[in-house]
Design an enzyme around this catalytic site. Structure first.
Site, PDB file in Angstrom:
ATOM      1  N   ASN A   1       0.868  -1.179   0.000  1.00 44.08           N
ATOM      2  CA  ASN A   1       0.000   0.000   0.000  1.00 44.08           C
ATOM      3  C   ASN A   1       0.899   1.221   0.000  1.00 44.08           C
ATOM      4  OD1 ASN A   1      -1.794   2.044   0.480  1.00 44.08           O
ATOM      5  ND2 ASN A   1      -2.394   1.365   2.541  1.00 44.08           N
TER       6      ASN A   1
ATOM      7  N   LYS B   1       0.047   4.231  -0.363  1.00 42.34           N
ATOM      8  CA  LYS B   1      -0.604   5.424   0.216  1.00 42.34           C
ATOM      9  C   LYS B   1      -0.376   6.639  -0.690  1.00 42.34           C
ATOM     10  CE  LYS B   1      -0.321   3.284   4.691  1.00 42.34           C
ATOM     11  NZ  LYS B   1      -0.306   3.438   6.167  1.00 42.34           N
TER      12      LYS B   1
ATOM     13  N   HIS C   1      -9.828   1.093   4.412  1.00 45.68           N
ATOM     14  CA  HIS C   1      -8.579   1.315   5.150  1.00 45.68           C
ATOM     15  C   HIS C   1      -8.847   2.295   6.306  1.00 45.68           C
ATOM     16  CE1 HIS C   1      -4.529   2.564   6.165  1.00 45.68           C
ATOM     17  NE2 HIS C   1      -4.121   1.452   5.592  1.00 45.68           N
TER      18      HIS C   1
ATOM     19  N   GLU D   1      -7.242   4.694   7.439  1.00 47.19           N
ATOM     20  CA  GLU D   1      -6.981   6.110   7.149  1.00 47.19           C
ATOM     21  C   GLU D   1      -8.165   6.739   6.428  1.00 47.19           C
ATOM     22  OE1 GLU D   1      -3.150   5.537   5.327  1.00 47.19           O
ATOM     23  OE2 GLU D   1      -2.290   5.055   7.285  1.00 47.19           O
TER      24      GLU D   1
ATOM     25  N   GLU E   1      -5.690  -4.855  10.550  1.00 46.83           N
ATOM     26  CA  GLU E   1      -4.692  -3.809  10.784  1.00 46.83           C
ATOM     27  C   GLU E   1      -5.057  -3.023  12.039  1.00 46.83           C
ATOM     28  OE1 GLU E   1      -2.573  -2.696   6.881  1.00 46.83           O
ATOM     29  OE2 GLU E   1      -4.374  -1.488   6.997  1.00 46.83           O
TER      30      GLU E   1
ATOM     31  N   GLY F   1       1.893   2.645  10.732  1.00 46.05           N
ATOM     32  CA  GLY F   1       2.805   3.776  10.567  1.00 46.05           C
ATOM     33  C   GLY F   1       3.454   4.241  11.855  1.00 46.05           C
TER      34      GLY F   1
ATOM     35  N   SER G   1       2.968  -1.627  10.425  1.00 49.38           N
ATOM     36  CA  SER G   1       4.420  -1.552  10.647  1.00 49.38           C
ATOM     37  C   SER G   1       5.149  -2.853  10.327  1.00 49.38           C
ATOM     38  CB  SER G   1       4.723  -1.105  12.084  1.00 49.38           C
ATOM     39  OG  SER G   1       4.208   0.195  12.307  1.00 49.38           O
TER      40      SER G   1
HETATM   41  P1  PGA Z   1       2.356   0.584   7.679  1.00 50.65           P
HETATM   42  O1  PGA Z   1       0.928   0.688   6.931  1.00 50.65           O
HETATM   43  O2  PGA Z   1       2.990  -0.685   7.212  1.00 50.65           O
HETATM   44  O3  PGA Z   1       3.097   1.814   7.248  1.00 50.65           O
HETATM   45  O4  PGA Z   1       2.065   0.559   9.135  1.00 50.65           O
HETATM   46  C1  PGA Z   1       0.129  -0.437   6.768  1.00 50.65           C
HETATM   47  C2  PGA Z   1      -1.165  -0.024   6.117  1.00 50.65           C
HETATM   48  O5  PGA Z   1      -1.689   1.031   6.479  1.00 50.65           O
HETATM   49  O6  PGA Z   1      -1.717  -0.723   5.247  1.00 50.65           O
END
Ligand code: PGA
Length: 263
Positions: free
Chosen positions: A9, A11, A95, A97, A169, A175, A215
């Site tokens: 991803n 982003k 997601h 976010e 997640e 993140g 992460s």
């Molecule tokens: P991250 O993001 O690996 O940077 O924690 C994972 C995601 O949001 O899919």
């Protein structure tokens, strides 16, 4: 045996001028039998990534990071599932976010899952609890509610045929550099399978790949892939780094071989 999937991803990173090169580099460094690889760049980078991956038979799928719940209409700035034809074969939905930034609810996410399946896009449905919810001992209940709401009205057979994937997640792990333990993640994945079973999904639910996300790096992937119930990862930050992706997919390849998927 359930499929092993590593999805990147990206982003809101990369541009149309650099995304193709990055995708090509990652693809060539992650050739691993039995692992399904997906790269999800921003909408404007879908075409260059698709073109780059079409070279050399890279066998890496392209996914979008979102899709609208309507087919067309007065929705400025939005992208519908039919518009993704020829650009992507997968799509991330729900997601955290987007739940946070765009106020997406489970009901809305369920409509997106439906649109994706109708259009032949494989959805990666994201669920996960907030830190306060985990600390209050409510993580399993929260994720159970998200799964029920986000799959409301979805036909289990259609979802299974359409290649639905679920990504657990935990929001506090995204993140932040702070990941769940393999044991906690596996317990939640088992709980998700229990929810699907409770919804009467039967075989259609049992075969769905369920990924961990939050992460994930080449250093931590082993802890998750060592859990038999976890089928791969949705990778954010580390997915922009070819070295990291090489390590992550290589570790997933060990699981794929152990599952007899590599032959
Ligand atoms: P991250 O993001 O690996 O940077 O924690 C994972 C995601 O949001 O899919």
């Amino acid at each position: 045996m359930r499929e092993v999937v590593i999805a990147a991803n990206w982003k809101m990173h990369t541009t149309p001028s650099d995304a193709g090169d990055l995708a090509r580099t990652i693809a060539s460094r992650t050739r691993e039998a039995g692992v399904t690889r997906v790269i999800c760049p921003p909408f404007v980078c879908l075409a260059p990534v698709r073109d780059a991956l079409a070279e050399d038979d890279h066998d890496v799928a392209v996914g979008a990071q979102n899709v609208h719940h309507e087919l067309a209409g007065a929705h400025t700035g939005e992208v519908s599932a039919p518009m993704l034809a020829g650009l992507a074969t997968w799509v991330i939905v729900g997601h955290s976010e987007r739940r946070r930034d765009a106020g997406e609810t489970d009901a809305l996410v369920a409509r997106k899952v439906g649109r994706a399946l109708e259009a032949g896009l494989r959805p990666i449905l994201c669920v996960g609890e907030q830190l306060a919810e985990r600390e209050a001992g409510r993580a399993t209940e929260v994720v159970d509610t998200q799964i029920r709401g986000s799959l409301d009205g979805i036909d289990p057979a259609q979802a299974a045929d359409g290649g639905l994937v679920i990504a657990y997640e935990p929001v506090w792990a995204i993140g932040t550099g702070r990941n769940a333990t393999g044991i906690d993640a596996a317990a939640m994945v088992d709980a998700i399978r229990g929810t699907l079973d409770g919804l009467g999904w039967g075989e259609s639910g049992a075969g769905l790949p369920i990924l961990y996300g939050g992460s994930v790096t080449s250093a931590t992937i082993g802890e998750f892939m060592a859990e038999p119930s976890i089928d791969g990862a949705l990778v954010g930050g580390a997915s922009l780094k070819p070295d990291e992706m090489a390590g992550i997919v290589a570790r997933a390849g060990i699981t794929a071989r152990a599952r007899g998927l590599a032959g």
